[in-house]
Design a protein around this motif. Structure first.
Motif, PDB file in Angstrom:
ATOM      1  N   GLU A 128       1.741  -7.698   2.332  1.00 53.99           N
ATOM      2  CA  GLU A 128       1.239  -6.516   1.383  1.00 53.99           C
ATOM      3  C   GLU A 128       2.045  -6.427   0.184  1.00 53.99           C
ATOM      4  OE1 GLU A 128       0.733  -3.502   5.096  1.00 53.99           O
ATOM      5  OE2 GLU A 128       2.805  -3.832   4.705  1.00 53.99           O
ATOM      6  N   LEU A 129       1.540  -5.891  -0.751  1.00 48.86           N
ATOM      7  CA  LEU A 129       2.274  -5.441  -2.199  1.00 48.86           C
ATOM      8  C   LEU A 129       2.001  -4.022  -2.224  1.00 48.86           C
ATOM      9  CD1 LEU A 129       0.450  -8.168  -4.174  1.00 48.86           C
ATOM     10  CD2 LEU A 129       2.810  -8.184  -3.474  1.00 48.86           C
ATOM     11  N   SER A 130       3.231  -3.461  -2.816  1.00 48.90           N
ATOM     12  CA  SER A 130       3.300  -2.060  -3.370  1.00 48.90           C
ATOM     13  C   SER A 130       3.849  -1.604  -4.684  1.00 48.90           C
ATOM     14  CB  SER A 130       4.159  -1.271  -2.244  1.00 48.90           C
ATOM     15  OG  SER A 130       4.420   0.039  -2.517  1.00 48.90           O
ATOM     16  N   ASP A 131       3.673  -0.653  -5.341  1.00 48.28           N
ATOM     17  CA  ASP A 131       4.232  -0.332  -6.618  1.00 48.28           C
ATOM     18  C   ASP A 131       5.485   0.503  -6.307  1.00 48.28           C
ATOM     19  OD1 ASP A 131       2.134  -1.444  -7.828  1.00 48.28           O
ATOM     20  OD2 ASP A 131       0.877   0.515  -7.651  1.00 48.28           O
TER      21      ASP A 131
ATOM     22  N   TYR B 177       6.918  -4.675  -5.158  1.00 44.65           N
ATOM     23  CA  TYR B 177       7.709  -4.945  -3.651  1.00 44.65           C
ATOM     24  C   TYR B 177       6.640  -5.728  -3.011  1.00 44.65           C
ATOM     25  CZ  TYR B 177      10.549  -0.927  -4.855  1.00 44.65           C
ATOM     26  OH  TYR B 177      11.250  -0.345  -5.628  1.00 44.65           O
ATOM     27  N   LEU B 178       7.049  -6.715  -2.189  1.00 45.53           N
ATOM     28  CA  LEU B 178       6.187  -7.755  -1.408  1.00 45.53           C
ATOM     29  C   LEU B 178       6.760  -7.485  -0.032  1.00 45.53           C
ATOM     30  CD1 LEU B 178       4.541 -10.211  -0.723  1.00 45.53           C
ATOM     31  CD2 LEU B 178       6.465 -11.586  -1.299  1.00 45.53           C
ATOM     32  N   ARG B 179       5.805  -7.541   0.840  1.00 44.41           N
ATOM     33  CA  ARG B 179       6.353  -7.150   2.493  1.00 44.41           C
ATOM     34  C   ARG B 179       5.433  -8.149   3.136  1.00 44.41           C
ATOM     35  NH1 ARG B 179       6.120  -1.366   5.479  1.00 44.41           N
ATOM     36  NH2 ARG B 179       3.932  -1.571   5.311  1.00 44.41           N
ATOM     37  N   VAL B 180       6.211  -8.805   4.214  1.00 40.77           N
ATOM     38  CA  VAL B 180       5.687  -9.554   5.080  1.00 40.77           C
ATOM     39  C   VAL B 180       5.854  -8.773   6.690  1.00 40.77           C
ATOM     40  CG1 VAL B 180       5.594 -11.737   6.682  1.00 40.77           C
ATOM     41  CG2 VAL B 180       6.221 -11.588   4.094  1.00 40.77           C
ATOM     42  N   TYR B 181       4.805  -8.082   7.217  1.00 37.62           N
ATOM     43  CA  TYR B 181       5.001  -7.251   8.255  1.00 37.62           C
ATOM     44  C   TYR B 181       4.257  -8.175   9.562  1.00 37.62           C
ATOM     45  CZ  TYR B 181       4.800  -2.712  10.440  1.00 37.62           C
ATOM     46  OH  TYR B 181       5.375  -1.583  11.219  1.00 37.62           O
TER      47      TYR B 181
ATOM     48  N   ASP C 204      -1.203   6.519   3.003  1.00 39.87           N
ATOM     49  CA  ASP C 204      -2.283   6.701   2.637  1.00 39.87           C
ATOM     50  C   ASP C 204      -3.440   6.481   3.550  1.00 39.87           C
ATOM     51  OD1 ASP C 204      -4.100   5.079  -0.065  1.00 39.87           O
ATOM     52  OD2 ASP C 204      -4.503   6.838   0.752  1.00 39.87           O
ATOM     53  N   TRP C 205      -3.705   7.653   4.565  1.00 40.30           N
ATOM     54  CA  TRP C 205      -4.469   7.517   5.492  1.00 40.30           C
ATOM     55  C   TRP C 205      -5.979   7.301   5.004  1.00 40.30           C
ATOM     56  CZ3 TRP C 205      -8.103  11.126   6.465  1.00 40.30           C
ATOM     57  CH2 TRP C 205      -8.440  12.225   5.695  1.00 40.30           C
TER      58      TRP C 205
ATOM     59  N   THR D  78       3.601   3.026  -0.580  1.00 46.19           N
ATOM     60  CA  THR D  78       2.176   2.897  -0.474  1.00 46.19           C
ATOM     61  C   THR D  78       1.624   1.481  -0.657  1.00 46.19           C
ATOM     62  OG1 THR D  78       1.533   5.198  -1.225  1.00 46.19           O
ATOM     63  CG2 THR D  78      -0.128   3.512  -1.018  1.00 46.19           C
ATOM     64  N   TRP D  79       1.333   0.804   0.445  1.00 47.53           N
ATOM     65  CA  TRP D  79       1.087  -0.756   0.525  1.00 47.53           C
ATOM     66  C   TRP D  79      -0.373  -0.995   0.781  1.00 47.53           C
ATOM     67  CZ3 TRP D  79       5.230  -3.603   0.313  1.00 47.53           C
ATOM     68  CH2 TRP D  79       6.418  -3.233   0.581  1.00 47.53           C
ATOM     69  N   ARG D  80      -0.685  -2.165  -0.192  1.00 46.81           N
ATOM     70  CA  ARG D  80      -1.929  -2.647  -0.193  1.00 46.81           C
ATOM     71  C   ARG D  80      -2.041  -4.099   0.484  1.00 46.81           C
ATOM     72  NH1 ARG D  80      -0.690  -0.403  -4.846  1.00 46.81           N
ATOM     73  NH2 ARG D  80       0.208  -2.669  -5.811  1.00 46.81           N
TER      74      ARG D  80
END
Length: 433
Positions: free
Chosen positions: A107-110, A139-143, A226-227, A114-116
């Protein structure tokens, strides 16, 4: 969710089941030699660490002999990297240790809140994942959502390639609701919506409070406030309920997805999901995909672009889960926090599950409407809820109760007044207004 990218590098044989990220290769492969690694030596935050020698920084230090490792035997887990500035990312390389993720998303986020999603898989097999992605963010996230072994998640290295990225990065901000706030939702009619809370406060079906409730659930279900971004979500999370999809996790195996598609088809005959109704009826009560694959996920995502379908998702959520749960909580004399606790239980366990949890709590305490103390009752209810969650491996992480609902209860915030701060799966969130 669509598969993007390809597998390359050295695959590692593993037998781990139930934790987070793991990287399993030494050294940099030729595939990662070209370009600048934007994640190298950048600030890192992680959900957990197995021991002091396996910190998140070890996954971005450029070494093939050091690694990040999460707590063993626990899902979900994540690693977040602050790239320092808004960055266009077109490639992510994950080098797993033997403890790898079978199911995970990138995912990426500003804003770190809130993640995309730019990639997801439920069939990871360790080794090196060289992923073609497309997105921008600081931001980069591995979930990780399902471990491939009995241990945790462990990554030798996380690499990111693309355009941009600051040379120095400032500390990650606390998750903020203001960055991801969406327009206030309209309340759904409820037979008991006019009931006044015990202290003259505001009920959960008030538009502003309902928006808070949706964000709280989304933080646990989707790792995002962001539901509304979840209307198109669909995947099999391997919990025995078939496909899980949409804003409330409608499931092909539990009947609510069937009800939803039937309601949508009644409003709009000939819609893209209508042809799947026979299959949905056939698989109801099972985890089977028979008759749904391969086209159903794509059809669901297409339907999610239709306002009639998104409105039907909201109305079915309210009819089946929100309105009955809030109405029962009002009958029990509970304020907004208690109303939310009932609603969140209904979301995960269904209306019957909520009733069962309430019955278990009644063996220990009485709700305010029966002369009991509100704090005592909610503690008994949340105890029963956590006990029920631990019965299912997919729901055994109880932080949506222990570090969210119980935190508000311990603070005495029965009316869910903002600002609210909480964490789920170790990740912080806040709603400021």
């Amino acid at each position: 969710m669509s598969f993007i990218g390809s597998k390359r590098g050295t695959a590692v044989a593993v037998a781990v089941a139930g934790g987070l990220l793991a990287v399993a290769i030494g050294g940099l492969s030729p595939a990662t030699a070209a370009g600048t690694n934007l994640a190298l030596n950048k600030p890192v935050t992680v959900s957990s660490t197995e021991a002091s020698g396996y910190s998140g920084a070890k996954a971005v230090d450029g070494s093939g002999t050091t690694r990040w490792s999460s707590t063993e035997g626990v899902d979900n887990q994540w690693i977040r990297i602050d790239l320092g500035a808004g960055t266009a990312v077109d490639r992510v390389v994950l080098k797993w240790e033997a403890a790898y993720a079978k199911a995970y998303r990138v995912e990426l986020s500003d804003d770190g809140s809130t993640w995309r999603q730019v990639y997801s898989t439920s069939s990871g097999d360790g080794g090196t994942d060289d992923l073609a992605v497309s997105g921008t963010g600081r931001y980069l996230r591995v979930y990780g959502t399902q471990r491939g072994t009995a241990y945790g998640y462990s990554l030798w290295e996380v690499e990111a390639y693309g355009t941009g990225g600051g040379s120095t990065a400032s500390p990650s901000p606390t998750a903020s609701a203001s960055a991801s706030a969406s327009p206030t939702a309209s309340p759904s009619p409820s037979a008991s919506s006019s009931t006044t809370p015990p202290t003259g406060g505001v009920n959960l079906d008030d538009p502003a409070k309902k928006e808070i409730a949706m964000k709280l659930v989304s933080s646990a279900e989707n790792s995002s406030l962001d539901w509304r971004a979840q209307f198109s979500y669909i995947e099999d999370i391997k919990d025995g309920r078939g496909y899980t999809a949409g804003i409330i996790g409608f499931c092909s195996g539990t009947g609510d997805m069937l009800d939803l598609v039937e309601a949508y088809t009644a409003k709009k005959p000939g819609n893209v999901l209508a042809s799947y109704l026979p299959a949905l009826r056939s698989v109801n009560g099972t985890d089977s995909h028979q008759g749904l694959d391969p086209g159903f996920p794509a059809a669901w995502k297409q339907a999610a672009t239709d306002p009639v379908f998104t409105q039907t998702q909201e109305s079915e959520r309210d009819r089946v889960y929100f309105n009955p749960a809030v109405a029962q909580a009002k009958k029990d004399g509970l304020r907004a926090l208690g109303q939310f606790a009932y609603y969140d239980a209904a979301v995960m366990h269904g209306p019957d599950g909520l009733a069962s949890i309430r019955s278990a709590a009644l063996a220990k305490a009485k709700p305010p409407a029966q002369g009991g103390n509100e704090t005592t009752w909610l503690n008994a209810f949340l105890d029963a809820r956590e006990a029920e969650m631990r019965k299912e491996a997919a729901h055994s992480d109880t932080t949506r109760v222990s570090t969210e609902q119980r935190k508000f209860l311990n603070e005495g915030n029965f009316d869910l007044h903002t600002p609210l701060t909480w964490s789920v799966y170790g990740e912080p969130y806040s709603i400021t207004s």
